[in-house]
Write a protein that holds these residues in place. Structure first.
Motif, PDB file in Angstrom:
ATOM      1  N   ASP A   1      10.312  11.841   1.995  1.00  0.00           N
ATOM      2  CA  ASP A   1      11.574  11.186   1.980  1.00  0.00           C
ATOM      3  C   ASP A   1      11.171   9.622   1.981  1.00  0.00           C
ATOM      4  O   ASP A   1      11.795   8.798   1.295  1.00  0.00           O
ATOM      5  CB  ASP A   1      12.519  11.615   3.281  1.00  0.00           C
ATOM      6  CG  ASP A   1      13.050  12.818   2.866  1.00  0.00           C
ATOM      7  OD1 ASP A   1      13.062  13.303   1.737  1.00  0.00           O
ATOM      8  OD2 ASP A   1      13.631  13.433   3.888  1.00  0.00           O
ATOM      9  N   TRP A   2      10.148   9.222   2.963  1.00  0.00           N
ATOM     10  CA  TRP A   2       9.770   7.754   3.025  1.00  0.00           C
ATOM     11  C   TRP A   2       9.349   7.307   1.681  1.00  0.00           C
ATOM     12  O   TRP A   2       9.563   6.090   1.477  1.00  0.00           O
ATOM     13  CB  TRP A   2       8.844   7.614   4.160  1.00  0.00           C
ATOM     14  CG  TRP A   2       7.605   8.173   3.842  1.00  0.00           C
ATOM     15  CD1 TRP A   2       6.839   9.271   4.111  1.00  0.00           C
ATOM     16  CD2 TRP A   2       6.578   7.336   3.109  1.00  0.00           C
ATOM     17  NE1 TRP A   2       5.542   9.258   3.836  1.00  0.00           N
ATOM     18  CE2 TRP A   2       5.212   8.231   3.036  1.00  0.00           C
ATOM     19  CE3 TRP A   2       6.267   6.213   2.444  1.00  0.00           C
ATOM     20  CZ2 TRP A   2       4.091   7.912   2.540  1.00  0.00           C
ATOM     21  CZ3 TRP A   2       5.199   5.803   2.116  1.00  0.00           C
ATOM     22  CH2 TRP A   2       4.048   6.485   1.884  1.00  0.00           C
TER      23      TRP A   2
ATOM     24  N   LEU B   1      10.365   3.488  -3.236  1.00  0.00           N
ATOM     25  CA  LEU B   1      10.205   3.557  -4.413  1.00  0.00           C
ATOM     26  C   LEU B   1      11.688   3.206  -4.976  1.00  0.00           C
ATOM     27  O   LEU B   1      11.975   3.021  -6.246  1.00  0.00           O
ATOM     28  CB  LEU B   1       9.877   4.570  -5.226  1.00  0.00           C
ATOM     29  CG  LEU B   1       8.329   4.809  -4.990  1.00  0.00           C
ATOM     30  CD1 LEU B   1       8.094   6.233  -5.684  1.00  0.00           C
ATOM     31  CD2 LEU B   1       7.433   3.841  -5.567  1.00  0.00           C
ATOM     32  N   ARG B   2      12.753   3.237  -4.119  1.00  0.00           N
ATOM     33  CA  ARG B   2      14.116   3.042  -4.456  1.00  0.00           C
ATOM     34  C   ARG B   2      14.402   1.759  -5.395  1.00  0.00           C
ATOM     35  O   ARG B   2      15.015   1.918  -6.417  1.00  0.00           O
ATOM     36  CB  ARG B   2      15.219   3.249  -3.294  1.00  0.00           C
ATOM     37  CG  ARG B   2      16.627   3.353  -3.683  1.00  0.00           C
ATOM     38  CD  ARG B   2      17.573   3.723  -2.567  1.00  0.00           C
ATOM     39  NE  ARG B   2      17.224   5.228  -2.419  1.00  0.00           N
ATOM     40  CZ  ARG B   2      16.739   5.665  -1.200  1.00  0.00           C
ATOM     41  NH1 ARG B   2      16.431   4.729  -0.242  1.00  0.00           N
ATOM     42  NH2 ARG B   2      16.531   6.745  -1.204  1.00  0.00           N
TER      43      ARG B   2
ATOM     44  N   GLY C   1       0.881  -1.145   0.087  1.00  0.00           N
ATOM     45  CA  GLY C   1       0.042   0.036   0.067  1.00  0.00           C
ATOM     46  C   GLY C   1       0.858   1.187  -0.079  1.00  0.00           C
ATOM     47  O   GLY C   1       0.606   2.269  -0.724  1.00  0.00           O
ATOM     48  N   ASP C   2       2.142   1.238   0.720  1.00  0.00           N
ATOM     49  CA  ASP C   2       2.937   2.210   0.715  1.00  0.00           C
ATOM     50  C   ASP C   2       3.391   2.639  -0.609  1.00  0.00           C
ATOM     51  O   ASP C   2       3.725   3.863  -1.047  1.00  0.00           O
ATOM     52  CB  ASP C   2       3.768   2.037   1.889  1.00  0.00           C
ATOM     53  CG  ASP C   2       3.454   2.245   3.235  1.00  0.00           C
ATOM     54  OD1 ASP C   2       2.272   3.133   3.539  1.00  0.00           O
ATOM     55  OD2 ASP C   2       4.290   1.830   4.223  1.00  0.00           O
ATOM     56  N   TRP C   3       3.877   1.543  -1.253  1.00  0.00           N
ATOM     57  CA  TRP C   3       4.290   1.566  -2.506  1.00  0.00           C
ATOM     58  C   TRP C   3       3.411   2.234  -3.631  1.00  0.00           C
ATOM     59  O   TRP C   3       3.891   3.167  -4.344  1.00  0.00           O
ATOM     60  CB  TRP C   3       4.856   0.267  -3.210  1.00  0.00           C
ATOM     61  CG  TRP C   3       5.575   0.195  -4.494  1.00  0.00           C
ATOM     62  CD1 TRP C   3       6.962  -0.034  -4.426  1.00  0.00           C
ATOM     63  CD2 TRP C   3       4.956   0.104  -5.778  1.00  0.00           C
ATOM     64  NE1 TRP C   3       7.344  -0.215  -5.765  1.00  0.00           N
ATOM     65  CE2 TRP C   3       6.304  -0.039  -6.577  1.00  0.00           C
ATOM     66  CE3 TRP C   3       3.982   0.551  -6.288  1.00  0.00           C
ATOM     67  CZ2 TRP C   3       6.044   0.038  -7.925  1.00  0.00           C
ATOM     68  CZ3 TRP C   3       3.798   0.832  -7.736  1.00  0.00           C
ATOM     69  CH2 TRP C   3       4.886   0.267  -8.538  1.00  0.00           C
ATOM     70  N   ILE C   4       2.222   1.588  -3.629  1.00  0.00           N
ATOM     71  CA  ILE C   4       1.281   2.355  -4.388  1.00  0.00           C
ATOM     72  C   ILE C   4       0.918   4.004  -4.099  1.00  0.00           C
ATOM     73  O   ILE C   4       0.839   4.888  -4.841  1.00  0.00           O
ATOM     74  CB  ILE C   4      -0.157   1.635  -4.327  1.00  0.00           C
ATOM     75  CG1 ILE C   4       0.203   0.147  -4.696  1.00  0.00           C
ATOM     76  CG2 ILE C   4      -1.285   2.420  -4.963  1.00  0.00           C
ATOM     77  CD1 ILE C   4      -0.975  -0.556  -4.546  1.00  0.00           C
ATOM     78  N   HIS C   5       1.014   4.364  -2.681  1.00  0.00           N
ATOM     79  CA  HIS C   5       0.869   5.613  -2.309  1.00  0.00           C
ATOM     80  C   HIS C   5       1.853   6.438  -2.979  1.00  0.00           C
ATOM     81  O   HIS C   5       1.699   7.504  -3.659  1.00  0.00           O
ATOM     82  CB  HIS C   5       0.720   5.682  -0.887  1.00  0.00           C
ATOM     83  CG  HIS C   5       0.420   7.068  -0.156  1.00  0.00           C
ATOM     84  ND1 HIS C   5       0.392   7.471   1.108  1.00  0.00           N
ATOM     85  CD2 HIS C   5       0.319   8.137  -0.851  1.00  0.00           C
ATOM     86  CE1 HIS C   5       0.244   8.544   1.192  1.00  0.00           C
ATOM     87  NE2 HIS C   5      -0.038   9.239  -0.067  1.00  0.00           N
ATOM     88  N   ALA C   6       2.944   6.066  -2.758  1.00  0.00           N
ATOM     89  CA  ALA C   6       4.474   6.743  -3.151  1.00  0.00           C
ATOM     90  C   ALA C   6       4.084   6.881  -4.895  1.00  0.00           C
ATOM     91  O   ALA C   6       4.535   7.848  -5.426  1.00  0.00           O
ATOM     92  CB  ALA C   6       5.714   6.063  -2.835  1.00  0.00           C
TER      93      ALA C   6
END
Length: 233
Positions: free
Chosen positions: A75-76, A81-82, A60-65
């Protein structure tokens, strides 16, 4: 010069020509690279073993980013996504992607699916604009790349028009998302009869290796003249 991205996704660490229980797909990709180097020794080869070192799955964080505009990312988000950025940069650098993708339960390994999920990304490899009057999605990878899927199957008859073609989701599972982002030239070869371990297996390996050689020759012609020198001159 041409850049080749070599990907292996088999959970088996060895090659079937070097180890008793080694991977046929790793064997085929190694053959591809060896023959490519023979004809084009000055080209760049990138290697990624997602079978041994799988990318992190999408969260979910990946999609948000990913769906946050780059200039608004915290920054997070950059941290999340790095790895995706690294994988996409490799993909964009490559002219040819050769991927060893064995059949696991009629589809690709989860490790390979994780790679695909990380490189099919809005704003980097495909565009999206809901206000467009036509199709809201468009490919962003438009540099004439080619993808080669080299597979292995326990049973037989998975090729187009054969008895099990309808349950083969390997090649299509790779080709469809890559075509979606703009990589439309595709090639494939596969070893079958792996579970039988008889003469049919050996014949299938030989046929697949011949197909690999033919694909290499086709792509070498497409991407420029052979650079290997004739030693008999």
């Amino acid at each position: 010069m041409t850049t080749v991205l070599h990907i292996d996704s088999s959970a088996r660490p060895g090659r079937s020509d070097l180890a008793a229980h080694g991977s046929h797909s790793r064997r085929l990709t190694a053959r591809f690279i060896d023959q490519w180097r023979l004809q084009r020794p000055n080209d760049t080869i990138l290697y990624r073993d997602v079978g041994s070192h799988p990318p992190a799955p999408v969260t979910g964080d990946w999609i948000h980013a990913a769906f946050t505009k780059p200039d608004q990312r915290e920054d997070w988000m950059q941290d999340v996504l790095r790895e995706s950025d690294i994988l996409i940069d490799e993909l964009l650098q490559a002219d040819v992607i050769v991927a060893g993708v064995p059949m696991y339960n009629f589809g690709m390994p989860a490790q390979m699916k994780a790679w695909i999920e990380n490189i099919v990304r809005v704003g980097r490899t495909f565009g999206f604009d809901r206000s467009r009057k036509t199709v809201p999605y468009w490919p962003m990878v438009t540099t004439g790349k080619s993808v080669v899927v080299l597979s292995a199957r326990g049973d037989y008859g998975y090729n187009p028009g054969e008895r099990l073609a309808h349950i083969n989701h390997v090649e299509g599972g790779v080709f469809t998302p890559l075509e979606y982002i703009g990589i439309t030239k595709s090639y494939s070869a596969a070893v079958e009869y792996d579970e039988f371990s008889d003469d049919r297996t050996s014949l299938s390996i030989t046929a697949a290796e011949t197909n690999v050689s033919e694909i290499v020759n086709t792509l070498v012609t497409q991407y420029g003249d052979k650079t290997v020198q004739n030693q008999t001159r």
